[in-house]
Design an enzyme around this catalytic site. Structure first.
Site, PDB file in Angstrom:
ATOM      1  N   CYS A 298      -4.929  -2.399   8.851  1.00 27.15           N
ATOM      2  CA  CYS A 298      -3.793  -1.835   8.121  1.00 27.15           C
ATOM      3  C   CYS A 298      -4.082  -0.353   8.000  1.00 27.15           C
ATOM      4  CB  CYS A 298      -3.650  -2.460   6.733  1.00 27.15           C
ATOM      5  SG  CYS A 298      -2.413  -1.618   5.686  1.00 27.15           S
TER       6      CYS A 298
ATOM      7  N   THR B 119       3.672   4.163   8.518  1.00 22.51           N
ATOM      8  CA  THR B 119       4.343   4.151   7.217  1.00 22.51           C
ATOM      9  C   THR B 119       4.353   5.568   6.631  1.00 22.51           C
ATOM     10  OG1 THR B 119       2.300   3.792   5.981  1.00 22.51           O
ATOM     11  CG2 THR B 119       3.481   1.817   6.708  1.00 22.51           C
TER      12      THR B 119
ATOM     13  N   THR C  85      -2.328   2.032   6.549  1.00 23.30           N
ATOM     14  CA  THR C  85      -2.042   2.623   5.242  1.00 23.30           C
ATOM     15  C   THR C  85      -3.194   2.398   4.273  1.00 23.30           C
ATOM     16  OG1 THR C  85       0.243   1.975   5.709  1.00 23.30           O
ATOM     17  CG2 THR C  85      -0.213   2.881   3.529  1.00 23.30           C
TER      18      THR C  85
ATOM     19  N   LYS D 263       7.079  -7.736   8.926  1.00 29.55           N
ATOM     20  CA  LYS D 263       6.444  -8.401   7.776  1.00 29.55           C
ATOM     21  C   LYS D 263       7.279  -9.596   7.306  1.00 29.55           C
ATOM     22  CE  LYS D 263       3.982  -4.298   6.016  1.00 29.55           C
ATOM     23  NZ  LYS D 263       2.594  -4.784   6.140  1.00 29.55           N
TER      24      LYS D 263
ATOM     25  N   CYS E 106       0.822   1.885  12.702  1.00 32.80           N
ATOM     26  CA  CYS E 106       0.979   0.853  11.681  1.00 32.80           C
ATOM     27  C   CYS E 106       0.743  -0.447  12.436  1.00 32.80           C
ATOM     28  CB  CYS E 106       2.366   0.871  11.053  1.00 32.80           C
ATOM     29  SG  CYS E 106       2.635  -0.580  10.002  1.00 32.80           S
TER      30      CYS E 106
ATOM     31  N   ARG F 202       0.816  -1.215   0.000  1.00 29.06           N
ATOM     32  CA  ARG F 202       0.000   0.000   0.000  1.00 29.06           C
ATOM     33  C   ARG F 202       0.852   1.269   0.000  1.00 29.06           C
ATOM     34  NH1 ARG F 202      -0.189  -4.819   1.264  1.00 29.06           N
ATOM     35  NH2 ARG F 202       0.399  -4.322   3.386  1.00 29.06           N
TER      36      ARG F 202
END
Lengths: 253, 253
Positions: free
Chosen positions: B92, B136, B94, B175, B205, B58
């Site tokens: 999420c 992010t 973002t 991640k 985040c 994203r």
């Protein structure tokens, strides 16, 4: 669906028929992630999760001779298939009572937790030794572990009534979020089974590894949730179910 | 669907548009379970989870000006709606760049993570103090936290480039499953923000609370995943989204 969104070229999508209970489903998903070799989001295994804990209790239904959970499982299965699942996993041992009928109604393979566990246990190359079952009464009654393991281990121990009461308490405590009582009860049950000569306990209810962790138990416990998770990762990545289903055992179970 | 299987009389079903990444989705589900008062499986919140990590990154898409993730999000949204979700949550931050367009296409409410966080933060009765954003670059660019909090906190701190590099490293490490590097990088970034006068950091985040846990951070961190989970439990149990959406802020974002 856009072709660029079709993940099936790279990974098979694991449909998780879960919520029995939710903590066990989450533990199972975490084990799938842990067993995946990924350097970014996109290399992780795709999952669709049906986590609807309102399904009636499986062990109670089996003991009462009612079939109520089956319609719920079938509904979840069809939703997961409609959403694009390529394989189905059920992180609830007791619900495997309906595995054969669900498989007959499914368009995709339903990876069997006891089969994945039996294969993992006997694939280690050495004898699994004396193994004791820790599960719900419903799972004991299905004989799904006995049928797969009685002839492949040195001795297969089924808990006596006092041990089963401790195991029942452990399972219900985890479902109710009482981790401390769940752990204490599970530890007492395991200690009794070890006293009876068991070398390893099978954590054959998905609530049990939530309280009897790998860190605590080491090689003295066999985590059936973990075996199912590993089988799912192999299926997703390789495109094949990583064991040979044994229909004669299913039929005997 | 059988009427007995309709859970909506008792609980609204939370549809989780997840997989961004999978560890964050699992953390979010665990927080929903933790915030639910349940004495058995059946009292837990029903969830449907779309955890398809193959969706393009994203933050990269936003910075490149491409719209690729939107079609994936829309596909997931429609699958969750088709399966019976009553509310949608997106663990999420973002991806909330597309919240307004997804909401316009949705038949059910999409609970906004920044709105749930802002309401949780300002509902505490005392001033939230000086708050620093950890997110992010994509989330920084949407201004979804700035627009909701700049006028409601004593001072809102956006990381400088050196801090943002540490935060980026933390997020990518989680991640990729490198929890140790993720934690170290996140801790270094937080330490710098505290040195600049921040009293609390916003974990904006969903990978960040995986490494900066409540146990480590106490009240010095605001866990946006946790705020979204609490809002989802309230929505599921009470049948209403527990905040007043502020469309003018959405429009300004």
């Amino acid at each position: 669906m856009l072709s660029s969104m079709n993940t099936s070229n790279q990974f098979g999508c694991i449909g998780i028929l879960g919520g029995m209970g939710p903590a066990a489903t989450i533990d199972f998903m975490a084990k799938i992630v842990a067993h995946t070799s990924a350097s970014c989001d996109q290399e992780h295994v795709p999952m669709l999760v049906h986590c609807i804990p309102q399904i009636p209790d499986r062990s109670t239904a089996i003991r009462a001779g009612t079939d109520e959970p089956f319609a719920w499982l079938l509904d979840g299965l069809h939703k997961l298939e409609a959403a694009g699942a390529d394989y189905i996993a059920i992180p609830c041992n007791t619900a495997h009572f309906w595995h054969e009928r669900l498989s007959a109604a499914a368009r995709v393979p339903i990876i069997h937790i006891a089969q994945a566990t039996a294969d993992a246990l006997t694939a280690e190359g050495q004898s699994p030794g004396r193994v004791a079952l820790m599960s719900t009464r419903g799972t004991v009654g299905t004989r799904m572990y006995q049928s797969r393991l009685e002839n492949r281990v040195d001795h297969f121990i089924v808990p006596d009534e006092a041990e089963q009461v401790l195991i029942d308490t452990a399972i219900w405590s985890v479902k109710a979020g009482n981790i401390a009582l769940g752990r204490e009860s599970a530890q007492r049950a395991a200690a009794r089974l070890f006293e009876q000569g068991a070398e390893r306990v099978l954590l054959a209810c998905t609530e049990l590894p939530v309280v009897l962790t790998r860190e605590m138990m080491g090689a003295t416990a066999v985590d059936c949730t973990d075996a199912l998770a590993r089988a799912c990762v192999v299926a997703s990545v390789s495109g094949r179910v990583p064991y040979h289903p044994l229909p004669e055992l299913e039929a005997a179970a």
